[in-house]
Design an enzyme around this catalytic site. Structure first.
Site, PDB file in Angstrom:
ATOM      1  N   VAL A  54       1.172  -0.971   0.046  1.00 43.13           N
ATOM      2  CA  VAL A  54      -0.129   0.227  -0.166  1.00 43.13           C
ATOM      3  C   VAL A  54       0.513   1.711  -0.048  1.00 43.13           C
ATOM      4  CG1 VAL A  54      -2.163  -1.281   0.701  1.00 43.13           C
ATOM      5  CG2 VAL A  54      -0.311   0.022   2.301  1.00 43.13           C
ATOM      6  N   TYR A  55       1.900   1.424   0.086  1.00 46.83           N
ATOM      7  CA  TYR A  55       3.277   2.119  -0.687  1.00 46.83           C
ATOM      8  C   TYR A  55       2.934   2.652  -1.792  1.00 46.83           C
ATOM      9  CZ  TYR A  55       5.185   0.855   4.227  1.00 46.83           C
ATOM     10  OH  TYR A  55       5.450   0.741   5.763  1.00 46.83           O
ATOM     11  N   GLY A  56       1.906   3.952  -2.422  1.00 40.23           N
ATOM     12  CA  GLY A  56       1.692   3.736  -3.720  1.00 40.23           C
ATOM     13  C   GLY A  56       1.235   5.518  -3.341  1.00 40.23           C
ATOM     14  N   ASN A  64       4.914   1.889  -5.099  1.00 41.19           N
ATOM     15  CA  ASN A  64       6.348   1.126  -4.021  1.00 41.19           C
ATOM     16  C   ASN A  64       7.179  -0.111  -4.118  1.00 41.19           C
ATOM     17  OD1 ASN A  64       8.214   0.794  -1.012  1.00 41.19           O
ATOM     18  ND2 ASN A  64       8.329   3.300  -1.791  1.00 41.19           N
TER      19      ASN A  64
END
Length: 121
Positions: A54-56, A64
């Site tokens: 979810v790092y985007g 990510n």
């Protein structure tokens, strides 16, 4: 760089947290620059890299992992990549930023792992 054991895995004592390249700390880092910085981190001794599905960005919520996978592909057998799951994007809400929903159901975990493996190469 000092090495520590993480279970059976030898990893650098200091890990490289990758979230800031695409999430939470202002504008995302330009992709080529992020790849360059990740590769440089490995050159100076980092062997443990941390990311999450979810790092985007709103435009590319999984970017990510894709950047980390691309950057570390040439040295994949020399590094350890940790990624996290258990949250999913609520694309249906229409909200920006895209809300996250806790979800660790078995089917969601399987989908998350399969997606992460593809993105991380």
């Amino acid at each position: 760089m000092n090495i520590r054991m993480f279970g059976d895995l030898p990893v650098s004592a200091v890990g490289m947290g990758c979230m800031g390249f695409s999430h939470a700390y202002g504008a995302p880092t330009e992709e080529k620059e992020a790849v360059r910085l990740l590769r440089r981190s490995a050159e100076i001794g980092y062997t443990f890299f941390d990311t999450a599905e979810v790092y985007g960005t709103p435009e590319n919520p999984h970017i990510n992992e894709r950047i980390v996978g691309e950057a570390l592909r040439p040295i994949r057998n020399k590094v350890v990549i940790a990624t996290k799951f258990g949250l999913r994007f609520d694309f249906e809400s229409g909200k920006i930023p895209i809300p996250l929903i806790p979800d660790s159901r078995p089917n969601t975990i399987r989908k998350a792992v399969e997606g992460s493996l593809q993105r991380l190469q």
